[in-house]
Design an enzyme around this catalytic site. Structure first.
Site, PDB file in Angstrom:
ATOM      1  N   ASP A 176      -3.094  -1.091   7.267  1.00  0.00           N
ATOM      2  CA  ASP A 176      -1.827  -0.989   6.579  1.00  0.00           C
ATOM      3  C   ASP A 176      -1.056  -2.251   6.987  1.00  0.00           C
ATOM      4  O   ASP A 176      -1.402  -2.891   7.986  1.00  0.00           O
ATOM      5  CB  ASP A 176      -1.097   0.287   7.015  1.00  0.00           C
ATOM      6  CG  ASP A 176       0.259   0.431   6.361  1.00  0.00           C
ATOM      7  OD1 ASP A 176       0.370   0.161   5.147  1.00  0.00           O
ATOM      8  OD2 ASP A 176       1.211   0.814   7.059  1.00  0.00           O
ATOM      9  N   ASP A 207       2.966  -3.053   6.814  1.00  0.00           N
ATOM     10  CA  ASP A 207       4.233  -2.843   7.525  1.00  0.00           C
ATOM     11  C   ASP A 207       4.077  -1.753   8.592  1.00  0.00           C
ATOM     12  O   ASP A 207       3.664  -0.642   8.284  1.00  0.00           O
ATOM     13  CB  ASP A 207       5.332  -2.461   6.531  1.00  0.00           C
ATOM     14  CG  ASP A 207       5.540  -3.533   5.465  1.00  0.00           C
ATOM     15  OD1 ASP A 207       5.389  -4.719   5.792  1.00  0.00           O
ATOM     16  OD2 ASP A 207       5.848  -3.179   4.316  1.00  0.00           O
ATOM     17  N   CYS A 262      -0.275  -1.196  -3.763  1.00  0.00           N
ATOM     18  CA  CYS A 262       0.153  -0.278  -4.809  1.00  0.00           C
ATOM     19  C   CYS A 262       1.636  -0.493  -5.081  1.00  0.00           C
ATOM     20  O   CYS A 262       2.471  -0.171  -4.231  1.00  0.00           O
ATOM     21  CB  CYS A 262      -0.100   1.171  -4.399  1.00  0.00           C
ATOM     22  SG  CYS A 262       0.483   2.314  -5.662  1.00  0.00           S
TER      23      CYS A 262
END
Length: 161
Positions: free
Chosen positions: A5, A7, A86
């Site tokens: 991921d 952040d 996304c």
């Protein structure tokens, strides 16, 4: 492969990070990425970017930050193999980005997209995230998951044991 991921894992999460000046690497990230490369791991970023759907920043802003990131890391001999993101959110303010999609974690379409294009040994792969949606995405993809820790490098070394 490692699926990261962004952040809260690679950089500090100050909420809707899209400007260079707000992008700050977390402790041990550069050293950890070098270590992964030395162990012949593919490095992938899979990131929800609801800020695009919510009108906080544009898709172009996101792409500009990642161009900067790519160049910055390249200067340090670090290569990110792919970035999947996304831009959609079911409560988005911008109509074209307002939708529910398997691309958005906890859905695992971003990982499926990567698995289609790369030769990956899943049993030697893992994912690091900072939210339950990351964990659920990893679970749907049959990937080992761990929550982001304070020192990324130490976490990578522990995960590769």
């Amino acid at each position: 492969a490692v699926f990261l991921d962004r952040d809260g894992v690679i950089n500090h999460d100050y909420g809707y990070v899209y400007k260079r000046k707000d992008f700050k690497f977390k402790k041990g990230v550069l050293k950890g990425l070098h270590y992964l490369i030395s162990k012949n791991y593919f490095i992938f970023i899979v990131t929800n970017q609801a800020g695009i759907a919510k009108g906080k920043y544009s898709e172009n802003d996101f792409k500009k930050l990642h161009m900067y990131l790519k160049n910055n890391l390249s200067n340090k001999n670090i290569h990110i193999d792919d970035v999947q993101y996304c831009p959609y959110h079911p409560n988005g303010k911008i109509k074209r980005y307002r939708k529910k999609t398997a691309l958005r974690k906890p859905g695992n379409q971003m990982i499926k997209n990567i698995l289609k294009n790369w030769l990956i040994v899943k049993k030697k792969s893992f994912m690091i995230g900072d939210k339950i949606s990351d964990k659920n995405c990893a679970k749907k993809s049959n990937l080992f998951f761990s929550y982001a820790q304070i020192n990324f490098y130490k976490q990578i070394k522990d995960n590769l044991k």
